[in-house]
Design a protein around this motif. Sequence first.
Motif, PDB file in Angstrom:
ATOM      1  N   LEU A   1      -1.326  33.331  22.330  1.00 30.16           N
ATOM      2  CA  LEU A   1      -0.493  32.219  21.865  1.00 30.16           C
ATOM      3  C   LEU A   1      -0.174  31.269  23.033  1.00 30.16           C
ATOM      4  CD1 LEU A   1       0.867  31.568  19.100  1.00 30.16           C
ATOM      5  CD2 LEU A   1       2.853  32.877  19.871  1.00 30.16           C
ATOM      6  N   GLY A   2      -0.406  31.729  24.247  1.00 28.40           N
ATOM      7  CA  GLY A   2      -0.237  30.858  25.412  1.00 28.40           C
ATOM      8  C   GLY A   2       1.121  30.922  26.087  1.00 28.40           C
ATOM      9  N   VAL A   3       1.940  31.938  25.744  1.00 25.17           N
ATOM     10  CA  VAL A   3       3.287  32.028  26.307  1.00 25.17           C
ATOM     11  C   VAL A   3       3.258  32.585  27.729  1.00 25.17           C
ATOM     12  CG1 VAL A   3       4.197  32.466  23.996  1.00 25.17           C
ATOM     13  CG2 VAL A   3       3.786  34.376  25.551  1.00 25.17           C
ATOM     14  N   THR A   4       4.438  32.590  28.367  1.00 23.68           N
ATOM     15  CA  THR A   4       4.607  33.184  29.699  1.00 23.68           C
ATOM     16  C   THR A   4       5.373  34.496  29.562  1.00 23.68           C
ATOM     17  OG1 THR A   4       4.643  30.987  30.703  1.00 23.68           O
ATOM     18  CG2 THR A   4       5.580  32.791  32.004  1.00 23.68           C
ATOM     19  N   PHE A   5       4.950  35.509  30.298  1.00 25.48           N
ATOM     20  CA  PHE A   5       5.625  36.806  30.303  1.00 25.48           C
ATOM     21  C   PHE A   5       6.484  36.948  31.554  1.00 25.48           C
ATOM     22  CE2 PHE A   5       1.731  37.337  27.896  1.00 25.48           C
ATOM     23  CZ  PHE A   5       2.136  38.088  26.794  1.00 25.48           C
ATOM     24  N   SER A   6       7.580  37.714  31.425  1.00 27.77           N
ATOM     25  CA  SER A   6       8.355  38.066  32.609  1.00 27.77           C
ATOM     26  C   SER A   6       8.682  39.555  32.524  1.00 27.77           C
ATOM     27  CB  SER A   6       9.630  37.228  32.676  1.00 27.77           C
ATOM     28  OG  SER A   6      10.338  37.536  33.860  1.00 27.77           O
TER      29      SER A   6
ATOM     30  N   ARG B   1       5.248  28.511  15.122  1.00 24.48           N
ATOM     31  CA  ARG B   1       5.694  27.269  14.485  1.00 24.48           C
ATOM     32  C   ARG B   1       6.074  26.209  15.494  1.00 24.48           C
ATOM     33  NH1 ARG B   1      10.585  27.686  11.300  1.00 24.48           N
ATOM     34  NH2 ARG B   1      10.614  29.965  11.367  1.00 24.48           N
ATOM     35  N   PHE B   2       6.730  26.621  16.593  1.00 26.74           N
ATOM     36  CA  PHE B   2       7.263  25.629  17.534  1.00 26.74           C
ATOM     37  C   PHE B   2       6.269  25.243  18.621  1.00 26.74           C
ATOM     38  CE2 PHE B   2      11.101  26.974  15.423  1.00 26.74           C
ATOM     39  CZ  PHE B   2      11.846  25.811  15.366  1.00 26.74           C
ATOM     40  N   ASP B   3       5.257  26.070  18.830  1.00 31.55           N
ATOM     41  CA  ASP B   3       4.143  25.696  19.687  1.00 31.55           C
ATOM     42  C   ASP B   3       4.584  25.183  21.068  1.00 31.55           C
ATOM     43  OD1 ASP B   3       1.476  25.350  20.290  1.00 31.55           O
ATOM     44  OD2 ASP B   3       1.393  23.297  19.500  1.00 31.55           O
ATOM     45  N   LEU B   4       5.321  26.016  21.799  1.00 32.50           N
ATOM     46  CA  LEU B   4       5.825  25.613  23.119  1.00 32.50           C
ATOM     47  C   LEU B   4       4.887  25.977  24.264  1.00 32.50           C
ATOM     48  CD1 LEU B   4       9.414  26.574  22.246  1.00 32.50           C
ATOM     49  CD2 LEU B   4       8.943  24.464  23.495  1.00 32.50           C
ATOM     50  N   GLY B   5       3.816  26.715  23.951  1.00 33.66           N
ATOM     51  CA  GLY B   5       2.876  27.105  25.002  1.00 33.66           C
ATOM     52  C   GLY B   5       3.563  27.900  26.095  1.00 33.66           C
TER      53      GLY B   5
ATOM     54  N   ASP C   1      12.800  19.307  21.688  1.00 29.63           N
ATOM     55  CA  ASP C   1      13.372  17.964  21.804  1.00 29.63           C
ATOM     56  C   ASP C   1      13.556  17.550  23.262  1.00 29.63           C
ATOM     57  OD1 ASP C   1      13.456  17.927  19.068  1.00 29.63           O
ATOM     58  OD2 ASP C   1      15.619  18.308  18.918  1.00 29.63           O
ATOM     59  N   LEU C   2      13.986  18.499  24.102  1.00 28.74           N
ATOM     60  CA  LEU C   2      14.264  18.162  25.501  1.00 28.74           C
ATOM     61  C   LEU C   2      13.041  18.343  26.404  1.00 28.74           C
ATOM     62  CD1 LEU C   2      17.794  19.828  25.904  1.00 28.74           C
ATOM     63  CD2 LEU C   2      17.300  17.404  25.530  1.00 28.74           C
ATOM     64  N   GLY C   3      11.986  18.932  25.852  1.00 30.07           N
ATOM     65  CA  GLY C   3      10.799  19.184  26.671  1.00 30.07           C
ATOM     66  C   GLY C   3      11.061  20.163  27.803  1.00 30.07           C
ATOM     67  N   LYS C   4      11.926  21.164  27.510  1.00 28.03           N
ATOM     68  CA  LYS C   4      12.283  22.138  28.557  1.00 28.03           C
ATOM     69  C   LYS C   4      11.799  23.534  28.190  1.00 28.03           C
ATOM     70  CE  LYS C   4      16.134  19.536  30.340  1.00 28.03           C
ATOM     71  NZ  LYS C   4      17.479  19.460  30.858  1.00 28.03           N
ATOM     72  N   PRO C   5      11.652  24.394  29.208  1.00 21.10           N
ATOM     73  CA  PRO C   5      11.281  25.789  28.924  1.00 21.10           C
ATOM     74  C   PRO C   5      12.430  26.535  28.239  1.00 21.10           C
ATOM     75  CG  PRO C   5      11.668  25.474  31.283  1.00 21.10           C
ATOM     76  CD  PRO C   5      11.775  24.126  30.646  1.00 21.10           C
ATOM     77  N   ILE C   6      12.084  27.633  27.565  1.00 30.15           N
ATOM     78  CA  ILE C   6      13.091  28.420  26.853  1.00 30.15           C
ATOM     79  C   ILE C   6      12.907  29.901  27.173  1.00 30.15           C
ATOM     80  CG2 ILE C   6      11.651  28.430  24.740  1.00 30.15           C
ATOM     81  CD1 ILE C   6      14.389  28.358  23.178  1.00 30.15           C
ATOM     82  N   ILE C   7      14.024  30.576  27.449  1.00 32.68           N
ATOM     83  CA  ILE C   7      14.002  31.974  27.881  1.00 32.68           C
ATOM     84  C   ILE C   7      14.372  32.851  26.694  1.00 32.68           C
ATOM     85  CG2 ILE C   7      15.072  33.642  29.439  1.00 32.68           C
ATOM     86  CD1 ILE C   7      15.711  30.995  31.173  1.00 32.68           C
ATOM     87  N   ILE C   8      13.436  33.734  26.325  1.00 35.77           N
ATOM     88  CA  ILE C   8      13.542  34.447  25.053  1.00 35.77           C
ATOM     89  C   ILE C   8      13.747  35.946  25.227  1.00 35.77           C
ATOM     90  CG2 ILE C   8      12.300  34.997  22.912  1.00 35.77           C
ATOM     91  CD1 ILE C   8      10.778  32.246  23.459  1.00 35.77           C
ATOM     92  N   HIS C   9      14.785  36.445  24.569  1.00 38.75           N
ATOM     93  CA  HIS C   9      15.085  37.869  24.480  1.00 38.75           C
ATOM     94  C   HIS C   9      14.452  38.364  23.184  1.00 38.75           C
ATOM     95  CE1 HIS C   9      18.127  41.314  24.597  1.00 38.75           C
ATOM     96  NE2 HIS C   9      17.793  41.320  23.324  1.00 38.75           N
ATOM     97  N   CYS C  10      13.552  39.340  23.283  1.00 36.92           N
ATOM     98  CA  CYS C  10      12.843  39.857  22.102  1.00 36.92           C
ATOM     99  C   CYS C  10      12.907  41.363  22.119  1.00 36.92           C
ATOM    100  CB  CYS C  10      11.381  39.390  22.139  1.00 36.92           C
ATOM    101  SG  CYS C  10      10.334  40.141  20.885  1.00 36.92           S
ATOM    102  N   ARG C  11      13.786  41.932  21.294  1.00 39.22           N
ATOM    103  CA  ARG C  11      13.927  43.394  21.281  1.00 39.22           C
ATOM    104  C   ARG C  11      13.619  43.899  19.883  1.00 39.22           C
ATOM    105  NH1 ARG C  11      17.781  47.343  23.955  1.00 39.22           N
ATOM    106  NH2 ARG C  11      16.377  49.132  23.928  1.00 39.22           N
ATOM    107  N   ASP C  12      12.526  44.642  19.769  1.00 38.46           N
ATOM    108  CA  ASP C  12      12.078  45.180  18.477  1.00 38.46           C
ATOM    109  C   ASP C  12      11.946  44.087  17.420  1.00 38.46           C
ATOM    110  OD1 ASP C  12      12.057  47.605  19.665  1.00 38.46           O
ATOM    111  OD2 ASP C  12      13.549  48.553  18.379  1.00 38.46           O
TER     112      ASP C  12
END
Length: 261
Positions: free
Chosen positions: A172-177, A147-151, A125-136
Amino acid sequence: MNPPDTLSETWVDSHAHLFMVEEASETVLARAVEAGVEWVLCPGVDVESSMQSREISRRLPDRVLWSAGLHPHSASEWPSVAGRIADLAQHADAIGECGLDWYRNLAPRDDQLNAFGDQLQLAVDLGKPIIIHCRDAFRDVYEMLERFDLGERAVLHCWTGGSKWTKRFRDLGVTFSFAGPLTYRGDETLRLAARHAPRDRTMVETDSPYLTPEPLRGESNEPANVAITGATLADVWGLDIDEVAKLTSQTASRVFGSPRG
Ligand SMILES: [Zn+2]
């Protein structure tokens, strides 16, 4: 590591919880600048820390971006704080840190899925980046991002996935950190996976005050250490360290913007 006398390239620390570092952010940032760090993104983990991150960014506007979000460990609070996070997010540089943690499971899964889904929607909705914690939680995060297709606006912070998931998320086109674990002696699997991270969609971070890189493990982490992880990434990619500083900083500025506009 010894920083060279003249720094040709500078670094961005894409993830440092400055509000948890004991020393004043001014002191910590001064050391970071000396170590060649240009700027830092300070991610909130709940309402209070998102406000603290905003405050630090106000005090150090040319060095600190900030984000507003609710960490998966606190996901059960979401219904009562969603409105305040959304208000803060209007003015933040990014949404998060949010995501899914099936390793520690500190909040029920349904609560985590609900809070993460709503924050993804907020980012859309805000057109902003999102920082994702993904553990297991690779499969579930993957399905949500599909589904959300944020690239590239979806940033997988402290990436620890193996080769298979690194390739799938890359496609999927995401960014890694990448954070300190990339430097850990026992973590050859992660270094092998990092070879598959796209050169133009990868950042480095400290996740301060946690995850201090080798050989400083055991000490409190701070943004000045981000170049250590950057040097490991340069090794993994077979590139010059300056080239990696440049690539990762360009990605951070493209995805988050930069404090200098
Ligand atoms: Zn974090």
